[in-house]
Design a protein around this motif. Structure first.
Motif, mmCIF file in Angstrom:
data_model
loop_
_atom_site.group_PDB
_atom_site.id
_atom_site.type_symbol
_atom_site.label_atom_id
_atom_site.label_comp_id
_atom_site.label_asym_id
_atom_site.label_seq_id
_atom_site.Cartn_x
_atom_site.Cartn_y
_atom_site.Cartn_z
ATOM 1 N N GLY A 44 46.482 44.671 26.888
ATOM 2 C CA GLY A 44 46.258 45.460 28.090
ATOM 3 C C GLY A 44 45.329 46.633 27.905
ATOM 4 N N SER A 47 42.848 47.321 30.793
ATOM 5 C CA SER A 47 43.496 47.978 31.935
ATOM 6 C C SER A 47 43.699 49.460 31.658
ATOM 7 N N SER A 212 52.979 47.576 26.341
ATOM 8 C CA SER A 212 52.274 46.984 27.467
ATOM 9 C C SER A 212 53.209 46.659 28.629
ATOM 10 N N PHE A 216 52.790 48.202 32.503
ATOM 11 C CA PHE A 216 52.581 47.447 33.731
ATOM 12 C C PHE A 216 53.795 47.482 34.665
ATOM 13 N N ARG A 242 45.299 45.163 36.782
ATOM 14 C CA ARG A 242 45.484 44.428 35.532
ATOM 15 C C ARG A 242 44.260 43.558 35.304
ATOM 16 N N ALA A 245 43.964 39.251 32.309
ATOM 17 C CA ALA A 245 45.235 38.567 32.069
ATOM 18 C C ALA A 245 45.027 37.057 32.076
#
Length: 286
Positions: A44, A47, A212, A216, A242, A245
């Motif tokens: 991540g 992000s 992570s 999120f 995000r 992914a």
């Protein structure tokens, strides 16, 4: 509309080269980073990078998301590295940062960072290492850097593929290992071992570990924790997106079970560093 991306590729390459050339020659006016995002890969970090960019006191490298100096381009020297950052203004509240998903795993990067940036703050993102390994495999397969069609087979080959690569990297700092960078699915999830050089070299108070799953699930709370760690003014982005992914389905149960057993002592060591069980271990027991 991103006008830079609309330009022809050749023109963009020439523009980046010119930018680096000029940056290197004005390096004395440019800062080294105040903090680094060191990985991990597929956890991540893109992000997080975008969320950090939204903060009005944070500046990124001018030409790339990450410069890859401490892992791939250390031989180019500090002036080259400084040349990628904007000229520091007069506002002492501004923080400049660099990010690389390879810094945490590269065998030479932590010691280089500790030596060259003794006051830097480090942010590391971690994720369920089983899911991380599976995501990394799919990522490398999609990019054409992995040719084994079986994840289980790629795991079996990992030790053979990486045999002697770290020794080669230490013997020749300019050597870039394809296998070490693209085929280390299991080893990149041994987080406590990888974080140890940063903690030992910089101090525990200068290393922030972000899970992570928590980032999120509760992005506002985690972002606030990051802002406080960096000593920035309170701020929240308008939204948390995000990026990059990949769907998590299709993981072979046998490979997952084998990895879960392998990571048990590594997760326990990470829990000691965090002060609590990693998110994915807590979820497994709920």
């Amino acid at each position: 509309m991103n006008l830079r991306k609309m330009a022809p590729v050749g023109l963009r390459v020439q523009g980046r080269r010119a930018g680096v050339w000029w940056g290197e020659r004005t390096a004395s006016r440019r800062p080294l980073p105040d903090f680094l995002v060191v990985g991990g890969q597929r956890c991540g970090t893109t992000s997080l990078f975008r969320a950090l960019m939204a903060h009005p006191q944070v500046l990124r490298p001018q030409l790339h998301k990450g410069v890859n100096y401490f892992d791939l381009h250390y031989d180019r020297g500090e002036a080259w590295y400084r040349g990628h950052f904007p000229v520091r203004g007069t506002d002492p509240r501004i923080r400049v940062f660099d990010a690389s998903g390879y810094y945490m795993f590269h065998p030479l990067a932590p010691e280089r960072i500790v030596r060259d940036l003794p006051d830097v703050r480090v942010i590391a993102m971690v994720r369920d290492p089983v899911e991380r390994a599976w995501s990394a495999y799919k990522h490398e397969l999609a990019r054409g850097f992995e040719w084994e069609r079986s994840f289980a087979r790629a795991l079996e080959l990992e030790d053979a593929r990486l045999e002697g690569e770290v020794e080669l990297m230490r013997a020749d700092p300019g050597y870039q290992s394809f296998n070490h960078r693209h085929h280390a699915y299991r080893r990149r999830g041994e987080y406590a071992r990888l974080l140890a050089p940063f903690v030992e070299g910089l101090g525990r108070d200068r290393v922030l570990v972000v899970e992570s799953e928590s980032f999120f699930a509760t992005p506002q709370a985690e972002y606030q924790r990051i802002v406080e760690f960096l000593d920035l003014d309170p701020f929240l982005p308008e939204s948390f997106e995000r990026y990059n992914a990949r769907p998590g389905s299709g993981l072979d149960p046998g490979a997952a079970e084998w990895l879960r057993a392998h990571y048990t002592p590594h997760d326990e060591a990470l829990g000691t560093l965090l002060g609590h069980q990693p998110f994915w271990r807590q979820a497994a027991h709920d």
